[in-house]
Write an enzyme that holds these catalytic residues in place. Structure first.
Site, mmCIF file in Angstrom:
data_model
loop_
_atom_site.group_PDB
_atom_site.id
_atom_site.type_symbol
_atom_site.label_atom_id
_atom_site.label_comp_id
_atom_site.label_asym_id
_atom_site.label_seq_id
_atom_site.Cartn_x
_atom_site.Cartn_y
_atom_site.Cartn_z
ATOM 1 N N CYS A 96 0.833 -1.204 0.000
ATOM 2 C CA CYS A 96 0.000 0.000 0.000
ATOM 3 C C CYS A 96 0.867 1.254 0.000
ATOM 4 O O CYS A 96 1.885 1.313 0.697
ATOM 5 C CB CYS A 96 -0.910 -0.004 1.220
ATOM 6 N N ARG A 140 -2.861 3.870 -5.420
ATOM 7 C CA ARG A 140 -2.387 3.966 -4.041
ATOM 8 C C ARG A 140 -1.877 2.613 -3.570
ATOM 9 O O ARG A 140 -2.070 2.202 -2.431
ATOM 10 C CB ARG A 140 -3.510 4.481 -3.123
#
Length: 387
Positions: free
Chosen positions: A222, A311
């Site tokens: 992430c 992201r």
């Protein structure tokens, strides 16, 4: 502890998993008699581990295998499994390209529309093979496919987004998700996430969440924290949300488990999450390293294929052993990434905790040197904790 950041802003110190340590008490327990079972939505599991709803981590076979081991795997309803009849071909392509071509390829792959018949097919495949059908979708998917998911008779629904709240201001004419209605009428328990604060956790529980997932941005694949600057380190976030769980239980009589989600690599990480108040953990990269993982040694985040603002990224985690050796042992690595269940039980025994409830009450200290103290040779030789 509050710190004066500037003339008009006071901030609170927050702690990550790497900054804390667990303190043994006045007794020890034989690890063999410790109990690691927990419950989510009326479903009891022997192992407090959930595999993340990521395409490189969970497919039908993985969901079934985890169920049979006593853990849980969550299938992403917006991933390649529901966009392609033969997802293996797509997964092979993702594994084969270089770093520069990765994001454009992912954006192209995830442009393919989700097929409702594949949603039903995948859920049915899991259930027919004796697995627990836990599936995940974003709020947008929940709006679009909630009737279909209800029809499928899945066992659990995980409502997931970078941040989920009970209040959302959308643009004029847009349809917003009614979380209260979803939890009440979808026909199965709904785990909701992600969040990192006491206040939001409490609101999600009052809305009917069967579990709350905690963590924004700590995951191995992430990049939300770098892209958005949003998040709270996991130790503090888990503790705050666990406090909300306890307050909600006093208020309603209902116990809503807390699931620590993201940034969890080793058995020690899991143990620290439990000690901070979690009932279970959701992990991605440790499972992605198994021989059975669909990513075949690669792992990428759910928000990676965003067409406008990715992201997440793809990381190479390698393949280190079977799913059984990673979850239940025996370990063939010495760095804490194998036999996660054994690590939990041994830590509980060392700390004197017979079950997860007692594990949540052990003493925790701030200890930023815990992972480096005395590990000069391991670091120099890249062994054990120095890898």
């Amino acid at each position: 502890m509050n710190i004066q950041l500037g003339r008009t802003k006071t901030v609170r110190r927050a702690y990550g998993i790497d900054e804390i340590a667990l303190v043994p008490g006045g007794r020890t327990v034989d690890p063999e008699i410790t109990k690691t079972n927990w419950e989510i939505g009326g479903i009891e599991r022997d192992i407090p581990i959930i595999a993340s709803a990521m395409d490189g981590v969970v497919d039908v076979n993985m969901a079934v295998a985890l169920s049979k081991l006593g853990a849980l795997g969550v299938l992403n309803l917006e991933g390649v499994q529901t966009r392609y009849k033969n997802p293996e071909e797509v997964l092979t392509k993702i594994q084969s390209i270089g770093k520069e071509e990765f994001v454009p390829l992912m954006q192209e792959i995830y442009k393919q529309p989700i097929k409702e018949e594949l949603i039903l097919k995948r859920i049915q495949e899991i259930k027919k093979s004796g697995g627990i059908a836990a599936v995940s979708g974003t709020p947008l998917a929940a709006i679009k496919y909630k009737d279909l998911v209800k029809e499928s008779e899945a066992d659990l629904f995980f409502l997931q987004a970078t941040v989920v709240s009970t209040e959302h201001l959308g643009k004029e004419g847009s349809q917003n998700l009614d979380l209260f209605d979803l939890c009440k009428n979808i026909g199965m328990p709904v785990a909701v996430g992600n969040c990192v604060t006491y206040e939001v956790s409490l609101k999600l529980m009052r809305a009917g969440a069967a579990a709350v997932m905690v963590g924004i941005g700590p995951g191995a694949a992430c990049t939300s924290r770098g892209v958005l600057g949003v998040g709270i380190p996991q130790a503090t976030a888990i503790s705050d949300c666990a406090s909300a769980r306890d307050a909600f239980q006093k208020e309603s009589g209902k116990y809503v488990p807390i699931i620590a989600d993201g940034g969890i690599i080793t058995g020690g990480d899991i143990c620290k999450c439990l000690a901070c108040g979690a009932d279970s953990v959701m992990i991605g990269s440790p499972i992605a390293r198994s021989q059975e993982a669909p990513g075949k040694g690669f792992h990428w985040g759910m928000a990676t294929p965003s067409p406008v603002l990715p992201r997440g990224t793809r990381i190479k985690v390698g393949t280190t052993g079977s799913l059984k050796s990673i979850i239940c042992g025996p370990a063939i690595l010495d760095d804490g990434t194998h036999n996660l269940l054994g690590a939990i039980k041994t830590s509980m025994g060392t700390l004197g905790a017979t079950d997860i409830k007692e594990m949540q009450k052990v003493e925790v200290v701030v200890a930023p040197s815990l992972l480096t103290e005395g590990k000069v040779y391991q670091k120099a030789q890249q062994l054990g904790m120095g890898k």
